[in-house]
Scaffold this motif. Structure first.
Motif, mmCIF file in Angstrom:
data_model
loop_
_atom_site.group_PDB
_atom_site.id
_atom_site.type_symbol
_atom_site.label_atom_id
_atom_site.label_comp_id
_atom_site.label_asym_id
_atom_site.label_seq_id
_atom_site.Cartn_x
_atom_site.Cartn_y
_atom_site.Cartn_z
ATOM 1 N N MET A 46 0.818 -1.225 0.000
ATOM 2 C CA MET A 46 0.000 0.000 0.000
ATOM 3 C C MET A 46 0.846 1.268 0.000
ATOM 4 N N VAL A 47 2.162 1.119 0.038
ATOM 5 C CA VAL A 47 3.038 2.297 0.058
ATOM 6 C C VAL A 47 3.232 2.792 -1.367
ATOM 7 N N ASP A 48 2.607 3.908 -1.641
ATOM 8 C CA ASP A 48 2.709 4.527 -2.949
ATOM 9 C C ASP A 48 4.089 5.167 -3.083
ATOM 10 N N PRO A 49 4.724 5.079 -4.231
ATOM 11 C CA PRO A 49 6.026 5.744 -4.406
ATOM 12 C C PRO A 49 5.983 7.240 -4.094
ATOM 13 N N GLY A 78 0.842 -8.402 -1.888
ATOM 14 C CA GLY A 78 1.203 -7.010 -1.604
ATOM 15 C C GLY A 78 2.692 -6.732 -1.751
ATOM 16 N N ASN A 79 3.519 -7.665 -1.286
ATOM 17 C CA ASN A 79 4.957 -7.398 -1.384
ATOM 18 C C ASN A 79 5.458 -7.489 -2.830
ATOM 19 N N TYR A 80 4.795 -8.279 -3.656
ATOM 20 C CA TYR A 80 5.168 -8.289 -5.074
ATOM 21 C C TYR A 80 4.834 -6.944 -5.713
ATOM 22 N N LYS A 81 3.686 -6.398 -5.320
ATOM 23 C CA LYS A 81 3.298 -5.080 -5.820
ATOM 24 C C LYS A 81 4.307 -4.032 -5.362
ATOM 25 N N ALA A 82 4.713 -4.123 -4.084
ATOM 26 C CA ALA A 82 5.705 -3.181 -3.545
ATOM 27 C C ALA A 82 7.024 -3.305 -4.303
ATOM 28 N N ARG A 83 7.425 -4.525 -4.566
ATOM 29 C CA ARG A 83 8.692 -4.731 -5.281
ATOM 30 C C ARG A 83 8.636 -4.107 -6.677
ATOM 31 N N ARG A 84 7.523 -4.291 -7.389
ATOM 32 C CA ARG A 84 7.392 -3.680 -8.722
ATOM 33 C C ARG A 84 7.417 -2.155 -8.630
ATOM 34 N N ARG A 85 6.687 -1.619 -7.648
ATOM 35 C CA ARG A 85 6.641 -0.159 -7.494
ATOM 36 C C ARG A 85 8.021 0.414 -7.169
ATOM 37 N N MET A 86 8.752 -0.253 -6.291
ATOM 38 C CA MET A 86 10.058 0.267 -5.903
ATOM 39 C C MET A 86 11.062 0.158 -7.045
ATOM 40 N N THR A 87 10.942 -0.880 -7.858
ATOM 41 C CA THR A 87 11.803 -0.994 -9.034
ATOM 42 C C THR A 87 11.528 0.165 -9.992
ATOM 43 N N ALA A 88 10.251 0.474 -10.197
ATOM 44 C CA ALA A 88 9.890 1.591 -11.077
ATOM 45 C C ALA A 88 10.384 2.914 -10.480
ATOM 46 N N THR A 95 16.833 7.866 -13.711
ATOM 47 C CA THR A 95 16.646 8.653 -14.927
ATOM 48 C C THR A 95 16.788 10.147 -14.642
ATOM 49 N N LEU A 96 16.335 10.568 -13.480
ATOM 50 C CA LEU A 96 16.410 11.983 -13.119
ATOM 51 C C LEU A 96 17.772 12.369 -12.541
ATOM 52 N N GLY A 97 18.644 11.396 -12.398
ATOM 53 C CA GLY A 97 19.972 11.682 -11.853
ATOM 54 C C GLY A 97 19.982 11.832 -10.349
ATOM 55 N N LEU A 98 18.970 11.316 -9.690
ATOM 56 C CA LEU A 98 18.897 11.379 -8.230
ATOM 57 C C LEU A 98 19.431 10.082 -7.644
ATOM 58 N N GLU A 99 19.805 10.132 -6.396
ATOM 59 C CA GLU A 99 20.431 8.975 -5.753
ATOM 60 C C GLU A 99 19.377 7.921 -5.402
ATOM 61 N N ASN A 100 19.311 6.876 -6.199
ATOM 62 C CA ASN A 100 18.305 5.843 -5.911
ATOM 63 C C ASN A 100 18.721 4.940 -4.753
ATOM 64 N N ASP A 101 19.983 5.035 -4.342
ATOM 65 C CA ASP A 101 20.416 4.193 -3.223
ATOM 66 C C ASP A 101 20.023 4.769 -1.866
ATOM 67 N N ARG A 102 19.258 5.816 -1.875
ATOM 68 C CA ARG A 102 18.687 6.322 -0.621
ATOM 69 C C ARG A 102 17.317 5.691 -0.352
ATOM 70 N N VAL A 103 16.873 4.864 -1.274
ATOM 71 C CA VAL A 103 15.624 4.123 -1.093
ATOM 72 C C VAL A 103 15.979 2.650 -0.969
ATOM 73 N N TRP A 104 15.669 2.072 0.168
ATOM 74 C CA TRP A 104 15.980 0.663 0.440
ATOM 75 C C TRP A 104 14.689 -0.134 0.543
ATOM 76 N N VAL A 105 14.756 -1.345 0.079
ATOM 77 C CA VAL A 105 13.647 -2.287 0.230
ATOM 78 C C VAL A 105 14.217 -3.536 0.879
ATOM 79 N N ARG A 106 13.629 -3.943 1.981
ATOM 80 C CA ARG A 106 14.100 -5.142 2.676
ATOM 81 C C ARG A 106 12.906 -5.967 3.121
#
Length: 141
Positions: A46-49, A78-88, A95-106
């Motif tokens: 349920m966590v929207d990007p 739900g966690n599959y949905k979260a995984r797809r959303r976080m990958t996107a 693409t925007l040149g921002l640090e994507n490594d500040r977003v972690w999924v565990r």
């Protein structure tokens, strides 16, 4: 006075697994840094990007999304949905040149308190090395 940088990390944690692991870590007195600001959600799916972007724009140095192990979701997928959303989201950040490594999924199960504490120590140490988020300086008020 030279003060060490203390990151502010927002954690969106699944009610059934990662939040339970956090509670267990607390009751078993496992130590982890106080830099995490936990937000309990019913499911990681349920966590929207937009929530994650909002946290980063409002001053968080990093965001971690914690959920049940894939295949163990209480809401089936739900966690599959979260995984797809976080990958996107990470692709967009890249693409925007921002640090994507500040977003972690565990994926941290309810009985994995040591893994929870270890992950919180790891993300805090990693973000301390990276320093404050550049988004914080540009966007937060």
């Amino acid at each position: 006075m030279d003060s060490e940088f203390e990151p502010s990390i927002v954690g969106f944690f699944c009610n059934w697994c990662t939040s339970t692991a956090a509670d267990l870590a607390g009751t078993t007195r496992l130590e982890y840094p106080p830099n995490i600001r936990p937000i309990r959600v019913m499911c990681s799916g349920m966590v929207d990007p937009v929530y994650i972007l909002r946290a980063l724009l409002e001053g968080a140095d990093a965001v971690i999304l914690g959920g049940c192990e894939p295949g163990d979701c209480h809401y089936v997928s739900g966690n599959y949905k979260a995984r797809r959303r976080m990958t996107a989201l990470k692709t967009v950040l890249d693409t925007l040149g921002l640090e994507n490594d500040r977003v972690w999924v565990r994926w941290i199960g309810a009985s994995e308190a040591p893994k929870f504490a270890r992950t919180m120590n790891e993300i805090t140490a990693e973000i301390k090395k990276k320093g404050p988020s550049p988004l914080k300086e540009c966007w937060s008020t």
